[in-house]
Scaffold this active site. Structure first.
Site, PDB file in Angstrom:
ATOM      1  N   CYS A 135       0.569  -1.921   0.256  1.00 27.93           N
ATOM      2  CA  CYS A 135      -0.321  -0.188  -0.127  1.00 27.93           C
ATOM      3  C   CYS A 135       0.872   1.376   0.434  1.00 27.93           C
ATOM      4  CB  CYS A 135      -0.846   0.399   1.192  1.00 27.93           C
ATOM      5  SG  CYS A 135      -1.928   1.347   1.255  1.00 27.93           S
ATOM      6  N   CYS A 138      -0.357   4.096   2.034  1.00 25.69           N
ATOM      7  CA  CYS A 138       0.015   4.034   3.936  1.00 25.69           C
ATOM      8  C   CYS A 138       1.233   4.100   3.362  1.00 25.69           C
ATOM      9  CB  CYS A 138      -0.701   2.467   4.061  1.00 25.69           C
ATOM     10  SG  CYS A 138      -1.948   2.397   3.282  1.00 25.69           S
ATOM     11  N   ASP A 139       1.902   3.977   2.910  1.00 27.06           N
ATOM     12  CA  ASP A 139       3.358   3.568   3.970  1.00 27.06           C
ATOM     13  C   ASP A 139       4.421   4.668   3.001  1.00 27.06           C
ATOM     14  OD1 ASP A 139       2.604   2.061   5.220  1.00 27.06           O
ATOM     15  OD2 ASP A 139       2.787   0.363   4.031  1.00 27.06           O
TER      16      ASP A 139
END
Ligand code: NDP
Length: 313
Positions: A135, A138-139
């Site tokens: 992801c 997200c990261d």
């Protein structure tokens, strides 16, 4: 004993929430268990540009908050619970959640979605959250001025590669063939991005270095010549597709060989009367938020008609 529910919905992506909106407005007093990832896959995407009604685009998490709010507005009981066991042998069906609550329900809408696939490399799981991710949204933030590798050649891979250039100094897109599967517009964006370099006919075959507790490099293998080389890397992002979240229904609902629930053509009805499946858990072809929402609507309407056929609701 309390009355069984008219309908219980498992999953909180576009399919589940849309089913809830329709079921609630049909006075079916639905209960929706969100599952482990409330809001589903759209909560880990960046901007959604192709959902009608949002001409300027909308952030995935914000859109899913709106879905939840709309479902709750008409009386859906939305619970942050995970269904862990089902008994579909007789109606009312029984669903047990992780907290130990047992639900009896006349009908069930399965909208449990799909999850990102991993490559299955020995070190991949050990380094998850330590440089390995599925992801970018997200990261990505953690990779400021770093070198990252993205695996895959579809829309997700191109989108993630582009997104990561906001942070990373260099993004390598590792493609196992000599062509991308992504749509033309997504391909163009990735190929024209000066920070993205495509490595054609290549596979990532190992992630280094578990002994250092973080990603320090990857092993690349040529798919044509089998040549291996190790290269330094700070991150590895996987964008190689998804698998349906249907383990709970193995042996109960008819599925295809990849685990997608089979439904009656043009409908959401499954092989068990009273159980309906909507969204990505039954769709390996379109896999779009808008098609998932559409099938959630279909499921709620089918539930309503099914209950009417059973003597009204
Ligand atoms: P796809 O299934 O479309 O693509 C998966 C990619 O990963 C393919 O290029 C495939 O290669 C590659 N791949 C699969 N397994 C491996 C492996 N073991 N090793 C290396 N590479 C592998 O998945 P996506 O997640 O990209 O897209 C899913 C759906 O969501 C699609 O319908 C897509 O259009 C849609 N989508 C739309 C977006 C948008 O419009 N903004 C954004 C993201 C997704 P190969 O081509 O050789 O099979």
């Amino acid at each position: 004993m309390t009355e069984p529910l008219k309908t219980l919905i498992l999953g909180s992506g576009p399919a589940g929430y849309t089913a809830a909106i329709y079921a609630a407005r049909a006075n079916l007093a639905p209960v929706l268990l969100t599952g482990r990832q409330p809001g589903g896959q759209l909560t880990i995407t960046s901007e959604v540009e192709n959902y009608p009604g949002f001409p300027e685009g909308v952030m995935g998490p914000e859109m899913m908050e709106k879905f939840r709010h709309q479902a709750a507005r008409f009386g859906t009981q939305v619970l942050d619970e995970v269904g862990v066991a089902v008994d579909l042998k007789q109606r009312p069906f029984t669903v047990t959640s992780e907290s130990g609550t047992v639900w009896k329900t006349q009908t069930l809408i399965v909208s449990t979605g799909a999850s990102a696939l991993y490559l299955g490399l020995p070190n991949e799981k050990a380094l998850q959250g330590r440089g390995v991710s599925a992801c970018a949204t997200c990261d990505g933030f953690f990779f400021k001025n770093k070198v990252v590798y993205v695996v895959g050649g579809g829309d997700s891979a191109c989108e993630e590669a582009n997104f990561l250039t906001k942070y990373a100094s260099k993004v390598f897109l590792v493609v196992r063939r000599d062509a991308l599967r992504a749509s033309k517009i997504m391909q163009d964006r990735a190929l024209k991005n000066p920070k993205v370099e495509v490595l054609w006919n290549s596979n990532v075959t190992d992630v280094l270095d578990v002994s250092k507790g973080k990603v320090t490099g990857v092993e690349l293998t040529g798919t044509l010549d089998g040549k291996k080389k190790q290269v330094p890397a700070d991150g590895l992002f996987l964008a190689i597709g998804h698998q349906p979240n249907t383990q709970l229904f193995k042996g109960l609902l008819t599925m295809d060989d990849k685990g997608y629930i089979k439904t009656v053509p043009g409908k959401t009805a499954t092989n068990i009367e009273g159980v309906f499946a909507a969204g990505d858990c039954q769709d390996s072809y379109y896999r779009q938020a808008v098609t998932a929402a559409g099938s959630g609507c279909m499921a709620a309407i089918e539930v309503e008609r099914f209950l009417e056929g059973q003597g009204g609701h």
